[in-house]
Motif scaffolding. Sequence first.
Motif, mmCIF file in Angstrom:
data_model
loop_
_atom_site.group_PDB
_atom_site.id
_atom_site.type_symbol
_atom_site.label_atom_id
_atom_site.label_comp_id
_atom_site.label_asym_id
_atom_site.label_seq_id
_atom_site.Cartn_x
_atom_site.Cartn_y
_atom_site.Cartn_z
ATOM 1 N N LEU A 379 -44.291 18.438 9.447
ATOM 2 C CA LEU A 379 -43.778 18.197 10.794
ATOM 3 C C LEU A 379 -44.922 17.918 11.757
ATOM 4 C CD1 LEU A 379 -40.997 20.950 10.981
ATOM 5 C CD2 LEU A 379 -40.744 18.509 10.439
ATOM 6 N N SER A 380 -46.043 18.571 11.537
ATOM 7 C CA SER A 380 -47.209 18.366 12.393
ATOM 8 C C SER A 380 -48.457 18.664 11.576
ATOM 9 C CB SER A 380 -47.148 19.270 13.624
ATOM 10 O OG SER A 380 -47.179 20.629 13.236
ATOM 11 N N LEU A 381 -49.590 18.103 12.066
ATOM 12 C CA LEU A 381 -50.867 18.277 11.390
ATOM 13 C C LEU A 381 -51.974 18.500 12.411
ATOM 14 C CD1 LEU A 381 -50.747 15.451 8.667
ATOM 15 C CD2 LEU A 381 -50.556 17.907 8.261
ATOM 16 N N SER A 382 -52.900 19.376 12.062
ATOM 17 C CA SER A 382 -54.111 19.525 12.873
ATOM 18 C C SER A 382 -55.068 18.372 12.554
ATOM 19 C CB SER A 382 -54.780 20.858 12.554
ATOM 20 O OG SER A 382 -55.216 20.867 11.204
ATOM 21 N N ILE A 383 -56.172 18.295 13.266
ATOM 22 C CA ILE A 383 -57.157 17.247 12.974
ATOM 23 C C ILE A 383 -57.644 17.396 11.536
ATOM 24 C CG2 ILE A 383 -59.368 16.254 13.637
ATOM 25 C CD1 ILE A 383 -57.190 15.902 15.718
ATOM 26 N N THR A 384 -57.906 18.630 11.136
ATOM 27 C CA THR A 384 -58.328 18.879 9.759
ATOM 28 C C THR A 384 -57.237 18.492 8.781
ATOM 29 O OG1 THR A 384 -59.742 20.716 10.472
ATOM 30 C CG2 THR A 384 -59.140 20.633 8.150
ATOM 31 N N GLY A 385 -55.986 18.780 9.120
ATOM 32 C CA GLY A 385 -54.864 18.425 8.262
ATOM 33 C C GLY A 385 -54.705 16.929 8.128
ATOM 34 N N ILE A 386 -54.963 16.211 9.213
ATOM 35 C CA ILE A 386 -54.869 14.739 9.161
ATOM 36 C C ILE A 386 -55.849 14.193 8.127
ATOM 37 C CG2 ILE A 386 -55.354 12.633 10.467
ATOM 38 C CD1 ILE A 386 -54.186 14.036 12.928
ATOM 39 N N LEU A 387 -57.065 14.761 8.081
ATOM 40 C CA LEU A 387 -58.051 14.320 7.096
ATOM 41 C C LEU A 387 -57.678 14.778 5.700
ATOM 42 C CD1 LEU A 387 -61.403 14.917 9.022
ATOM 43 C CD2 LEU A 387 -60.237 12.738 8.601
ATOM 44 N N GLN A 388 -57.181 16.006 5.590
ATOM 45 C CA GLN A 388 -56.816 16.511 4.266
ATOM 46 C C GLN A 388 -55.721 15.675 3.625
ATOM 47 O OE1 GLN A 388 -55.664 20.607 4.612
ATOM 48 N NE2 GLN A 388 -57.731 21.342 5.062
ATOM 49 N N HIS A 389 -54.706 15.325 4.399
ATOM 50 C CA HIS A 389 -53.567 14.568 3.875
ATOM 51 C C HIS A 389 -53.729 13.065 4.084
ATOM 52 C CE1 HIS A 389 -51.163 18.178 3.066
ATOM 53 N NE2 HIS A 389 -51.673 18.672 4.190
ATOM 54 N N SER A 390 -54.832 12.674 4.699
ATOM 55 C CA SER A 390 -55.112 11.260 4.965
ATOM 56 C C SER A 390 -53.931 10.574 5.656
ATOM 57 C CB SER A 390 -55.453 10.534 3.658
ATOM 58 O OG SER A 390 -56.144 9.334 3.924
ATOM 59 N N SER A 391 -53.471 11.165 6.754
ATOM 60 C CA SER A 391 -52.293 10.669 7.470
ATOM 61 C C SER A 391 -52.640 9.471 8.346
ATOM 62 C CB SER A 391 -51.708 11.791 8.334
ATOM 63 O OG SER A 391 -50.699 11.288 9.184
ATOM 64 N N ASN A 392 -52.025 8.326 8.057
ATOM 65 C CA ASN A 392 -52.199 7.138 8.895
ATOM 66 C C ASN A 392 -51.542 7.335 10.263
ATOM 67 O OD1 ASN A 392 -53.500 5.887 6.775
ATOM 68 N ND2 ASN A 392 -51.679 4.794 6.069
ATOM 69 N N VAL A 393 -50.360 7.917 10.241
ATOM 70 C CA VAL A 393 -49.619 8.128 11.493
ATOM 71 C C VAL A 393 -50.393 9.060 12.411
ATOM 72 C CG1 VAL A 393 -47.509 9.095 12.482
ATOM 73 C CG2 VAL A 393 -47.376 7.683 10.410
ATOM 74 N N GLY A 394 -50.951 10.125 11.854
ATOM 75 C CA GLY A 394 -51.741 11.042 12.665
ATOM 76 C C GLY A 394 -52.964 10.356 13.254
ATOM 77 N N MET A 395 -53.649 9.497 12.503
ATOM 78 C CA MET A 395 -54.838 8.800 13.005
ATOM 79 C C MET A 395 -54.495 7.836 14.131
ATOM 80 S SD MET A 395 -57.600 9.914 11.716
ATOM 81 C CE MET A 395 -58.530 8.672 12.589
ATOM 82 N N VAL A 396 -53.338 7.176 14.015
ATOM 83 C CA VAL A 396 -52.942 6.263 15.092
ATOM 84 C C VAL A 396 -52.779 7.033 16.400
ATOM 85 C CG1 VAL A 396 -51.083 4.776 15.929
ATOM 86 C CG2 VAL A 396 -51.840 4.601 13.540
ATOM 87 N N GLN A 397 -52.169 8.193 16.344
ATOM 88 C CA GLN A 397 -51.973 8.992 17.548
ATOM 89 C C GLN A 397 -53.299 9.502 18.119
ATOM 90 O OE1 GLN A 397 -48.296 11.696 17.336
ATOM 91 N NE2 GLN A 397 -48.677 11.221 15.157
ATOM 92 N N VAL A 398 -54.223 9.839 17.235
ATOM 93 C CA VAL A 398 -55.539 10.303 17.697
ATOM 94 C C VAL A 398 -56.246 9.193 18.470
ATOM 95 C CG1 VAL A 398 -57.847 10.963 16.948
ATOM 96 C CG2 VAL A 398 -55.857 12.053 15.917
ATOM 97 N N MET A 399 -56.299 8.000 17.896
ATOM 98 C CA MET A 399 -57.071 6.923 18.524
ATOM 99 C C MET A 399 -56.332 6.296 19.706
ATOM 100 S SD MET A 399 -59.660 7.433 16.810
ATOM 101 C CE MET A 399 -60.732 6.230 17.568
ATOM 102 N N GLN A 400 -55.029 6.528 19.820
ATOM 103 C CA GLN A 400 -54.307 6.040 21.002
ATOM 104 C C GLN A 400 -54.737 6.781 22.271
ATOM 105 O OE1 GLN A 400 -50.157 6.378 19.832
ATOM 106 N NE2 GLN A 400 -50.013 4.167 19.391
#
Length: 619
Positions: A379-400
């Motif tokens: 449902l949600s990921l921390s910054i570390t979780g985004i890297l662990q799971h290699s989430s594309n969706v999470g990275m888009v939100q970070v760089m937005q």
Amino acid sequence: MPTSVPPGSFDRRHRTVVTMDTQRTKPQKKARKTLNKHPKRGGTTPYFRLILVWGVLFASSLVLAGNLYHLQVVHSSELLRRARQQQTTYVNPYIPRRQVVDRNDNVLAIDRQVYTLYVHPNQFKSDSEAETVATDVAKILARPTADITDLFIDGFKNKKSGIRLAPALSEEIADKLKKLRANGLDLVREYSRLYPQENVVADVVGYVDIDRRGQAGIEYSQEQLLERSAQTIKFRKTGNGALLSDRIPEGFVHGEDWKLQLTLDTRLQRAARVALREQMQKFSAQRGGVIVMDVQDGSILSLVSEPSYNPNEYFNSDVNSFRNWLLADLYEPGSTFKPINIAIALEEQVIQPNDVFPDPDTIKVGGWSIRNAEKEDNLSLSITGILQHSSNVGMVQVMQRLKPDVYYNWLQKLGIGKTVGIDLPFEARGQLKNQAKFVSSPIEPATASFGQGFSLTPIQLVQLHAALANGGKLVTPHVVRGLIDSQGQLQQPSLPQPRTVFSPKTTQTLVEMLETVVLQGSGKASQVLGYRIGGKTGTAQKANTSSRGYHSGAVITSFVGMMPIEAPRYVVLAIVDEPKGIAYGSTVAAPIVKSVMDSLISIERIPPSQPIPKVSPSP
């Protein structure tokens, strides 16, 4: 005076006297008449002859004196120059290229004396002689007897000559051929470049062609360092052409002993190549590569590119093998670029390490749908979780959270679109879209957030990850350590000063996050017992340059790791192009990095990060 005798006297004595007087008188008169007549006939007197002789001698003396004046005064400098030219010879000595050695002084390239075998079949006396010589030659060369025999007999029948049969023969083989003492065999002595390690370091060392000019690797890029100065040497010689031994300059035979030393470790190079080949064969991959770099100074310990070639037989190799694609080809890095983007966002303080982002399966950006590579119930990921799971969706939100123009400036600051300046040839320049398009189109920053939409070389990705490992400095990757002599003196080339791009605080945060990727995320296959490893997997779609899209089903898998986490010293990248089957960075590339790190630990004697638990023997 004689007594006059009257005429008609019969006195015998007087008659005799008269008769004698008469005989003496007549010749004398004739002689006087002759002398008196010479001047009238135009004859020369003895005085005239004497004057003529002296005149000739005087005139000759004048001519000789004039000629001597011209020789000794007028033309003296020119004659002196010509005399010295006749008494002097100039020699261009053969100067071998410098040796190439690795960091442990193992020879990687060296000049050697070889022989080329030429055959003159027209010198054979008969078919039987040609057949006999062919049998002996084929045995020495370890070649089919029938092939050599057919060549010799055909050449004999057609009166052929100068057939180049075998190049680069060793002195041992040449000696065996000489012992045959056969007609029609001609051995020409030459010099050739020998690569004792064959294909182990071919990707870096390269090769020289038949004209002894470098064509790839450091043989090409470092030609000036490898070529010794071939200065013309002047000798004096005697009248019969013999060189005067006392005129030979000092050091003519024994020159300087500098060698070109590389930063490579041949042992690690061999281990990396073995590990890479095993995975390529397992997944039927098209090509692959491994790079190991010291993050503190940028020295390359290993750089392996497959497929490779044997530089001793470069003429039998595919020309595409000569291009080291880790430097010469561009690719989209995919998820291995995500840590770089996180570092940018942290530097700009648009995120904090503990921030949490929602992680839906897809996200809409500018009318385009972006989804994760794999569906997960996060449902949600921390910054570390985004890297662990290699989430594309999470990275888009970070760089937005970052303004597009600021993001673009960061990509330029990191050198995207430029070369890293490695001392190997044919490095390609990365590609980055123009700023106007990047800023105006929301999809461009979005795709760049997970490593697509721009391209770089594998060596540049290693440089960027090294900056995360060393505290934020961009160092220049290089393979040349410098020129070293037999006494251990080293002349190092100058390198650009490291350029700081990230703060130590940011990089320390990223290093800790990357360790969790190995411990709990997609990089588990790279774990090394007792050592703290950090890294990031990548499985990027392969761009199709002809259609400006992506190849269906074609991916480039990669894994970039660093060790040891408590004091990062080495970055290791493994990249495999177009593997088949269940192919991801975690399944294809991560095991290669683990194998290379195992070898690195042994070679560099890296102590473990923590006590290694002892395994109890099975009962």
